[in-house]
Scaffold this active site. Structure first.
Site, PDB file in Angstrom:
ATOM      1  N   HIS A 117       0.864  -1.188   0.000  1.00  0.00           N
ATOM      2  CA  HIS A 117       0.000   0.000   0.000  1.00  0.00           C
ATOM      3  C   HIS A 117       0.901   1.239   0.000  1.00  0.00           C
ATOM      4  CE1 HIS A 117      -2.833   2.941   1.800  1.00  0.00           C
ATOM      5  NE2 HIS A 117      -3.806   2.095   1.512  1.00  0.00           N
ATOM      6  N   CYS A 153      -4.691   2.443  -3.697  1.00  0.00           N
ATOM      7  CA  CYS A 153      -3.441   2.956  -3.102  1.00  0.00           C
ATOM      8  C   CYS A 153      -2.302   1.964  -3.287  1.00  0.00           C
ATOM      9  CB  CYS A 153      -3.605   3.298  -1.626  1.00  0.00           C
ATOM     10  SG  CYS A 153      -4.815   4.570  -1.323  1.00  0.00           S
ATOM     11  N   GLN A 170      -4.492  -5.251   6.978  1.00  0.00           N
ATOM     12  CA  GLN A 170      -5.454  -6.234   6.471  1.00  0.00           C
ATOM     13  C   GLN A 170      -5.240  -7.601   7.111  1.00  0.00           C
ATOM     14  OE1 GLN A 170      -7.905  -5.286   4.486  1.00  0.00           O
ATOM     15  NE2 GLN A 170      -7.126  -3.274   3.915  1.00  0.00           N
ATOM     16  N   ASP A 180       3.085  -4.614   7.928  1.00  0.00           N
ATOM     17  CA  ASP A 180       1.872  -3.807   7.811  1.00  0.00           C
ATOM     18  C   ASP A 180       0.686  -4.756   8.010  1.00  0.00           C
ATOM     19  OD1 ASP A 180      -0.399  -2.503   6.971  1.00  0.00           O
ATOM     20  OD2 ASP A 180       0.466  -1.733   5.107  1.00  0.00           O
ATOM     21  N   LYS A 232     -10.341  -0.946  10.600  1.00  0.00           N
ATOM     22  CA  LYS A 232     -10.500  -2.107   9.719  1.00  0.00           C
ATOM     23  C   LYS A 232     -10.751  -3.373  10.530  1.00  0.00           C
ATOM     24  CE  LYS A 232      -7.258  -0.098   6.418  1.00  0.00           C
ATOM     25  NZ  LYS A 232      -8.010   0.326   5.228  1.00  0.00           N
TER      26      LYS A 232
END
Ligand code: PMP
Length: 418
Positions: free
Chosen positions: A134, A375, A214, A211, A237
């Site tokens: 991202h 993104c 997700q 990261d 999220k």
């Protein structure tokens, strides 16, 4: 106006119909159709308990943290730090001081780039990313790389949307200081072999940032088992509020890192001759933190904690399998990302129709998806597309919503021809 979605069922051992009652927005009607919310990768919906935790705190207990001797402030501080301990358990961090509250994933990566990155990187050093990152896990590194004269390299992505692990050893050099990769791709749904990459990175003397934006909504996360030195995510999220997220950092690393943003709450003493800084994690939490949102994040972790995670994962896997099968029947569909390990996300293009047009027709069918570059422009370039249509799933989604998506796609085919 609201409507009950017809597909709410008991699936994979998860009582989806009951869970859906916890999320009032799922009863919305959009363009005359029951809402099929398939944009969870952008932000998930929030259960009532999360919103109530925020509003109860704001209405009945509001006070700033860490500054007051008065009772409300002390209570707020205790609750704020209790959420830090909740996160420690949620991530299996060793100690609560390894958790820094931030405004989200983006802020957490910028913090690591500007504090850790700026202090260790020397001209000619390398930062290893991947082609599926991202922009939030690219641009902060470019900013620091430009400032210090470091170089960015990227692990390539295969045609199926997996990291090309064969390429990693050659990309890890004696100049690699930081490896920053996503746990789960927000475009492809690929679950990356973080532990394997972390082992390779550590053997090369680099630290690893994961990261997890997700990852946390779909997978149980154990930062120690993953071998992550830093792990970052956003509450919004994972069924929590916007405006808050976290950085997990290995204590020894955090303790050696200089402050990034200055202000109240992060100091020990201030004088014009020189200022000394608070220990971690306060050193990295300058200014008034998002106290209400932290209460909401605590409620989100509680909410996730009372679910049967094996059942959640089974339900999400079944739903994704069903979506792949059903969407695959629409003429002209090309999937972008067919990894062996995939969660939560299905990206595709409809040949000959711009993703925005597909998204618009789906919206007329009450189906909320994302149609963009997500993104992740380097990844779009890798697959030779300007964007994709992305359906992203949460624990409350149903087969009926997938059917509604497929109905909308067939309609787009009709409207725009083949
Ligand atoms: N990384 C990934 C993989 C994401 O999906 C997102 C959000 N789309 C981000 C980072 C950025 O998260 P936020 O905007 O909450 O900071």
């Amino acid at each position: 106006m609201t409507a009950t979605h017809p597909g709410a069922v008991v699936a994979g051992g998860l009582d989806v119909a009951r869970l859906r009652h916890d999320f009032p927005v799922l009863r919305a009607v959009v363009n005359g159709r029951p809402l099929a919310y398939l944009d969870n990768g952008a932000t998930s919906q929030k259960p009532r308990a999360v919103v109530e935790a925020e509003s109860d705190f704001a209405l009945l207990e509001n006070a700033n943290v860490h500054r007051g001797v008065h009772t409300l402030s002390q209570r707020a501080t205790a609750r704020y730090d209790a959420v830090r301990e909740q996160l420690r358990r949620f991530l299996n961090a060793a100690v609560a001081d390894e958790i820094v509250f931030t405004s989200g994933t983006t802020a957490a990566i910028n913090l690591v780039a500007q504090s850790y990155g700026r202090s260790v990187l020397r001209p000619g050093d390398e930062i290893l990313l991947s082609e599926m990152e991202h922009h939030s896990n690219i641009v902060p590194w470019q900013l620091v790389a430009e400032a210090v004269g470091a170089r960015i390299r990227a692990i390539p992505v295969t045609g199926t949307g997996e990291l090309d692990l064969d390429a990693v050893p050659a990309l890890l050099t004696d100049r690699t200081r930081i490896v920053a990769i996503t746990h789960v791709s927000n475009v492809l749904g690929t679950v990356n072999p973080v532990r394997r990459i972390a082992d390779l990175a550590h053997a090369a003397g680099a630290v690893v940032l994961v990261d997890g934006a997700q990852g946390v909504p779909h997978l149980p996360v154990d930062v120690q088992a993953l071998g992550a030195d830093f792990y970052v995510a956003s509450a919004h999220k994972m069924y929590g509020p916007t405006g808050v997220g976290f950085l997990y950092g290995r204590l020894a690393l955090l303790e050696a890192m200089p402050p990034w943003q200055g202000g109240g709450g992060m100091i020990q003493t201030v004088s014009f001759e020189g200022t000394t800084y608070a220990p971690v994690p306060a050193r990295f939490e300058a200014g008034t933190p998002p106290v209400c949102q932290v209460m909401g994040l605590g409620a989100a972790i509680d909410y996730l904690g009372q679910l049967d995670w094996a059942a959640v994962q089974r339900h999400e896997a079944e739903l994704l399998g069903y979506a792949i099968e059903r969407v695959g029947t629409v003429p002209g569909v090309r999937f972008i990302g067919t990894a062996r390990e995939q969660v939560g996300v299905l990206s595709f293009v409809l040949e000959g129709i711009h993703p925005h047009d597909v998204g618009t027709v789906l919206d007329l069918h009450g189906v909320a998806v994302r149609a963009s570059h997500h993104c992740a422009q380097p990844l779009m370039r890798r697959f030779g597309v300007s964007g994709t249509v992305r359906a992203s799933f949460a624990l409350y989604n149903t087969r009926a919503e997938v059917d509604q998506l497929v109905g909308g796609l067939r309609e787009a085919r009709k409207v725009f021809g083949s």
